[in-house]
Design a protein around this motif. Structure first.
Motif, PDB file in Angstrom:
ATOM      1  N   GLU A 236     -11.167  19.591  -1.755  1.00  0.00           N
ATOM      2  CA  GLU A 236     -10.709  19.178  -0.435  1.00  0.00           C
ATOM      3  C   GLU A 236      -9.436  18.353  -0.586  1.00  0.00           C
ATOM      4  O   GLU A 236      -9.262  17.611  -1.571  1.00  0.00           O
ATOM      5  CB  GLU A 236     -11.770  18.363   0.307  1.00  0.00           C
ATOM      6  CG  GLU A 236     -12.104  17.025  -0.331  1.00  0.00           C
ATOM      7  CD  GLU A 236     -13.045  16.206   0.522  1.00  0.00           C
ATOM      8  OE1 GLU A 236     -13.044  16.410   1.761  1.00  0.00           O
ATOM      9  OE2 GLU A 236     -13.764  15.357  -0.028  1.00  0.00           O
ATOM     10  N   GLU A 237      -8.538  18.517   0.369  1.00  0.00           N
ATOM     11  CA  GLU A 237      -7.313  17.724   0.350  1.00  0.00           C
ATOM     12  C   GLU A 237      -7.574  16.419   1.087  1.00  0.00           C
ATOM     13  O   GLU A 237      -7.963  16.419   2.250  1.00  0.00           O
ATOM     14  CB  GLU A 237      -6.168  18.489   1.013  1.00  0.00           C
ATOM     15  CG  GLU A 237      -4.828  17.783   0.845  1.00  0.00           C
ATOM     16  CD  GLU A 237      -3.652  18.660   1.225  1.00  0.00           C
ATOM     17  OE1 GLU A 237      -2.604  18.101   1.550  1.00  0.00           O
ATOM     18  OE2 GLU A 237      -3.797  19.899   1.198  1.00  0.00           O
ATOM     19  N   ARG A 238      -7.370  15.326   0.392  1.00  0.00           N
ATOM     20  CA  ARG A 238      -7.637  14.003   0.976  1.00  0.00           C
ATOM     21  C   ARG A 238      -6.407  13.123   0.885  1.00  0.00           C
ATOM     22  O   ARG A 238      -5.676  13.155  -0.111  1.00  0.00           O
ATOM     23  CB  ARG A 238      -8.797  13.322   0.238  1.00  0.00           C
ATOM     24  CG  ARG A 238     -10.142  13.921   0.578  1.00  0.00           C
ATOM     25  CD  ARG A 238     -11.242  13.381  -0.308  1.00  0.00           C
ATOM     26  NE  ARG A 238     -11.353  11.923  -0.262  1.00  0.00           N
ATOM     27  CZ  ARG A 238     -12.218  11.237  -0.998  1.00  0.00           C
ATOM     28  NH1 ARG A 238     -13.029  11.879  -1.823  1.00  0.00           N
ATOM     29  NH2 ARG A 238     -12.278   9.928  -0.916  1.00  0.00           N
ATOM     30  N   THR A 239      -6.194  12.354   1.946  1.00  0.00           N
ATOM     31  CA  THR A 239      -5.134  11.343   1.948  1.00  0.00           C
ATOM     32  C   THR A 239      -5.793   9.998   1.706  1.00  0.00           C
ATOM     33  O   THR A 239      -6.670   9.568   2.475  1.00  0.00           O
ATOM     34  CB  THR A 239      -4.381  11.340   3.286  1.00  0.00           C
ATOM     35  OG1 THR A 239      -3.802  12.628   3.504  1.00  0.00           O
ATOM     36  CG2 THR A 239      -3.275  10.293   3.262  1.00  0.00           C
TER      37      THR A 239
ATOM     38  N   GLN B 135       0.816  -1.202   0.000  1.00  0.00           N
ATOM     39  CA  GLN B 135       0.000   0.000   0.000  1.00  0.00           C
ATOM     40  C   GLN B 135       0.857   1.262   0.000  1.00  0.00           C
ATOM     41  O   GLN B 135       2.001   1.265   0.452  1.00  0.00           O
ATOM     42  CB  GLN B 135      -0.921   0.013   1.227  1.00  0.00           C
ATOM     43  CG  GLN B 135      -2.008  -1.045   1.182  1.00  0.00           C
ATOM     44  CD  GLN B 135      -2.890  -0.971   2.410  1.00  0.00           C
ATOM     45  OE1 GLN B 135      -2.419  -1.112   3.530  1.00  0.00           O
ATOM     46  NE2 GLN B 135      -4.183  -0.766   2.197  1.00  0.00           N
ATOM     47  N   GLU B 136       0.252   2.342  -0.514  1.00  0.00           N
ATOM     48  CA  GLU B 136       0.918   3.638  -0.536  1.00  0.00           C
ATOM     49  C   GLU B 136      -0.109   4.705  -0.154  1.00  0.00           C
ATOM     50  O   GLU B 136      -1.276   4.629  -0.544  1.00  0.00           O
ATOM     51  CB  GLU B 136       1.465   3.926  -1.940  1.00  0.00           C
ATOM     52  CG  GLU B 136       2.136   5.286  -2.078  1.00  0.00           C
ATOM     53  CD  GLU B 136       2.518   5.597  -3.521  1.00  0.00           C
ATOM     54  OE1 GLU B 136       3.092   6.670  -3.742  1.00  0.00           O
ATOM     55  OE2 GLU B 136       2.219   4.777  -4.409  1.00  0.00           O
ATOM     56  N   GLN B 137       0.332   5.693   0.617  1.00  0.00           N
ATOM     57  CA  GLN B 137      -0.533   6.825   0.952  1.00  0.00           C
ATOM     58  C   GLN B 137      -0.215   7.996   0.026  1.00  0.00           C
ATOM     59  O   GLN B 137       0.948   8.294  -0.229  1.00  0.00           O
ATOM     60  CB  GLN B 137      -0.344   7.258   2.406  1.00  0.00           C
ATOM     61  CG  GLN B 137      -1.093   6.400   3.409  1.00  0.00           C
ATOM     62  CD  GLN B 137      -1.191   7.078   4.759  1.00  0.00           C
ATOM     63  OE1 GLN B 137      -0.397   7.946   5.086  1.00  0.00           O
ATOM     64  NE2 GLN B 137      -2.179   6.685   5.545  1.00  0.00           N
ATOM     65  N   LEU B 138      -1.272   8.651  -0.448  1.00  0.00           N
ATOM     66  CA  LEU B 138      -1.088   9.759  -1.377  1.00  0.00           C
ATOM     67  C   LEU B 138      -2.090  10.865  -1.048  1.00  0.00           C
ATOM     68  O   LEU B 138      -3.274  10.605  -0.818  1.00  0.00           O
ATOM     69  CB  LEU B 138      -1.305   9.268  -2.814  1.00  0.00           C
ATOM     70  CG  LEU B 138      -1.025  10.264  -3.941  1.00  0.00           C
ATOM     71  CD1 LEU B 138       0.454  10.628  -3.977  1.00  0.00           C
ATOM     72  CD2 LEU B 138      -1.453   9.684  -5.284  1.00  0.00           C
ATOM     73  N   SER B 139      -1.613  12.115  -1.004  1.00  0.00           N
ATOM     74  CA  SER B 139      -2.492  13.264  -0.797  1.00  0.00           C
ATOM     75  C   SER B 139      -2.886  13.841  -2.148  1.00  0.00           C
ATOM     76  O   SER B 139      -2.020  14.143  -2.977  1.00  0.00           O
ATOM     77  CB  SER B 139      -1.787  14.335   0.036  1.00  0.00           C
ATOM     78  OG  SER B 139      -1.605  13.888   1.362  1.00  0.00           O
ATOM     79  N   VAL B 140      -4.190  13.996  -2.364  1.00  0.00           N
ATOM     80  CA  VAL B 140      -4.692  14.532  -3.622  1.00  0.00           C
ATOM     81  C   VAL B 140      -5.756  15.578  -3.321  1.00  0.00           C
ATOM     82  O   VAL B 140      -6.275  15.674  -2.207  1.00  0.00           O
ATOM     83  CB  VAL B 140      -5.288  13.433  -4.527  1.00  0.00           C
ATOM     84  CG1 VAL B 140      -4.227  12.435  -4.930  1.00  0.00           C
ATOM     85  CG2 VAL B 140      -6.456  12.746  -3.832  1.00  0.00           C
ATOM     86  N   ASN B 141      -6.092  16.390  -4.342  1.00  0.00           N
ATOM     87  CA  ASN B 141      -7.175  17.363  -4.237  1.00  0.00           C
ATOM     88  C   ASN B 141      -8.403  16.813  -4.945  1.00  0.00           C
ATOM     89  O   ASN B 141      -8.412  16.676  -6.165  1.00  0.00           O
ATOM     90  CB  ASN B 141      -6.777  18.704  -4.835  1.00  0.00           C
ATOM     91  CG  ASN B 141      -5.640  19.365  -4.083  1.00  0.00           C
ATOM     92  OD1 ASN B 141      -4.560  19.569  -4.620  1.00  0.00           O
ATOM     93  ND2 ASN B 141      -5.864  19.690  -2.826  1.00  0.00           N
ATOM     94  N   SER B 142      -9.404  16.462  -4.158  1.00  0.00           N
ATOM     95  CA  SER B 142     -10.639  15.917  -4.711  1.00  0.00           C
ATOM     96  C   SER B 142     -11.651  17.045  -4.897  1.00  0.00           C
ATOM     97  O   SER B 142     -11.812  17.905  -4.027  1.00  0.00           O
ATOM     98  CB  SER B 142     -11.207  14.855  -3.773  1.00  0.00           C
ATOM     99  OG  SER B 142     -12.429  14.346  -4.263  1.00  0.00           O
TER     100      SER B 142
END
Length: 473
Positions: free
Chosen positions: A284-287, A154-161
């Motif tokens: 929104e910024e989501r991880t 697994q990898e965690q990534l912050s994106v703008n949804s």
């Protein structure tokens, strides 16, 4: 599988286009003949935009104000107001009617030429900056149920949804006062700029605030030329479901229509009404957890891999820069400054290390008037350099910078010098494109065949990972 929904707002295309709008104007019978043109100003209004497959259609007009010198010794300066129709179809690949667009307009130049004493030809050069976005709902597998025998990478990534977008129309109205001793005959020059933009977010609503900075040069009954400036507040609410204070918003302002109407002479004022379209897009910024790979020692697992492109790291940097410069102007002898237009221009943008370096110039267009009421124009330039420091991953960023001109003051000094004090507001929007690699359609295809090793020897190679080695053995 357990899935997480993500709304992606992808920038499909960005295009800068230079267009030309031309037209002729006949001098009304009530006005004297044209000797030569002093200056021309204008405001672009876009009242319709439509995306057709592979094309975007734009319709609007340019309200222009022409100041000219007459052949009448009693009325040396007069003005004409006219409107030029703007209709343009621009080809942009890979866009469809379901997409949304933002359009910014910038008048690079308006040129008026005398055809004869009763006819003027106008040519406006307009720079269009067009951004087209596509919205897409996607599902990402972020976990599995009943996975005692399955290992997950697994990898965690912050994106703008994308949360959503909304639009509202604001009608800004104001009576702009002129000097009480002035009886206005006509408006010679008119400019409007929207600045000091800000937002306040509450639940399900975005309060948008800005100011329309209006500047007018006008002619009085006793043949004097004067100037007035005013600030008109632009305030409205944009409804966006589920938006809250922790979100990030992009806001775009487009002038649709302008009405400029002098009131009765006794009122000493001009009525201005503007229709402004305000579009706000909220993120929104989501991880998110992303499964990169799966492995089971006991079962064969098959799955599809897919790549989704989205944006991340969205932020805005606003900084104010004050410029003070002395300009040598021999033309000032015996003349006064009536008005100054300040046009900012970024000439070069460089990236060095963790900083963005801007080189630009301010073009100053001075309108000067002599004791004999003769008008002339003089152009000067001021160079500037501006740096944004400590910007991480700057090489991978999308960078959009806009310069607003705030307060400005020009002090005439001895010896034909002018001290120019100008405030610049630098708005820089940063984000980056990221590829989200995820899996889909997971299924097992039977038991894995066991292998019996007496001894294992493996030579580690460049770019190996422990995960890949463990899968082999």
């Amino acid at each position: 599988t357990i899935k997480e929904n993500l709304c992606v707002n992808k920038k499909v295309a960005t295009k800068k286009e230079i267009i030309f709008v031309e037209g002729d104007v006949i001098v009304p019978d009530a006005k004297p003949d044209v000797l030569n043109i002093i200056c021309t100003s204008g405001v672009v209004c876009i009242y319709k935009k439509e995306i057709i497959d592979e094309k975007i259609k734009i319709e609007g007009n340019i309200d222009t104000y022409i100041m000219y010198m007459t052949d009448d010794s009693q009325e040396r300066t007069r003005g004409i107001n006219t409107s030029l129709d703007l209709s343009e179809v621009i080809n942009i690949s890979n866009i469809t009617s379901e997409m949304e667009s933002n359009i910014c307009t910038n008048i690079k130049e308006i040129e008026a030429k005398v055809v004869n004493e009763r006819k003027i030809s106008i040519k406006a050069t307009i720079e269009l900056t067009i951004e087209v976005y596509s919205k897409e709902e996607i599902s990402i597998v972020n976990s599995l149920e009943n996975t005692d025998e399955i290992k997950m990478l697994q990898e965690q990534l912050s994106v703008n949804s994308l949360i959503g977008s909304g639009e509202t129309k604001i009608y800004a109205k104001e009576n702009i006062a002129i000097d009480n001793i002035d009886n206005l005959v006509e408006i010679l020059k008119f400019n409007v700029n929207i600045g000091n933009k800000d937002i306040k977010i509450s639940y399900n609503k975005v309060l948008t605030k800005a100011e329309a900075e209006v500047k007018m040069v006008y002619l009085t009954e006793d043949n004097r030329i004067n100037k007035t400036m005013a600030t008109i507040p632009i305030i409205g609410f944009v409804d966006i479901q589920d938006v809250n204070e922790g979100n990030i918003c992009d806001t775009n302002y487009e002038i649709r229509n302008i009405l400029v109407k002098p009131n009765s002479v006794e009122e000493h004022s001009v009525y201005i009404e503007m229709e402004i379209s305000v579009t706000t897009t909220a993120y929104e910024e989501r991880t998110i957890n992303i499964i990169q790979d799966l492995y089971s020692p006991s079962e064969n697992i098959e799955f599809n891999k897919k790549t989704v492109r989205t944006i991340a790291g969205k932020r805005e940097i606003v900084e104010t820069r004050d410029i003070s410069e002395k300009l040598r102007m021999e033309e000032l002898q015996g003349r006064n400054i009536v008005d100054v237009d300040v046009i900012p221009n970024i000439i070069k943008q460089n990236i060095m290390g963790d900083k963005i370096i801007y080189n630009g110039e301010l073009e100053l267009r001075f309108m000067l008037m002599g004791e004999d009421l003769q008008m002339m124009l003089k152009k000067e330039r001021i160079s500037f350099e501006y740096n944004l420091d400590n910007i991480s991953d700057v090489d991978s960023l999308n960078i959009r910078t806009n310069i607003e001109i705030g307060s400005q003051d020009f002090i005439i000094q001895e010896g034909g010098e002018v001290l120019a004090n100008i405030q610049m507001r630098m708005n820089t929007m940063l984000d980056k494109n990221v590829n989200v690699n995820t899996i889909d359609e997971v299924q097992t295809t039977g038991e894995r065949e066991e292998q019996d090793y007496s001894i294992i020897m493996y030579i580690v190679k460049k770019d190996d990972s422990l995960w890949e080695i463990a899968k082999m053995f």
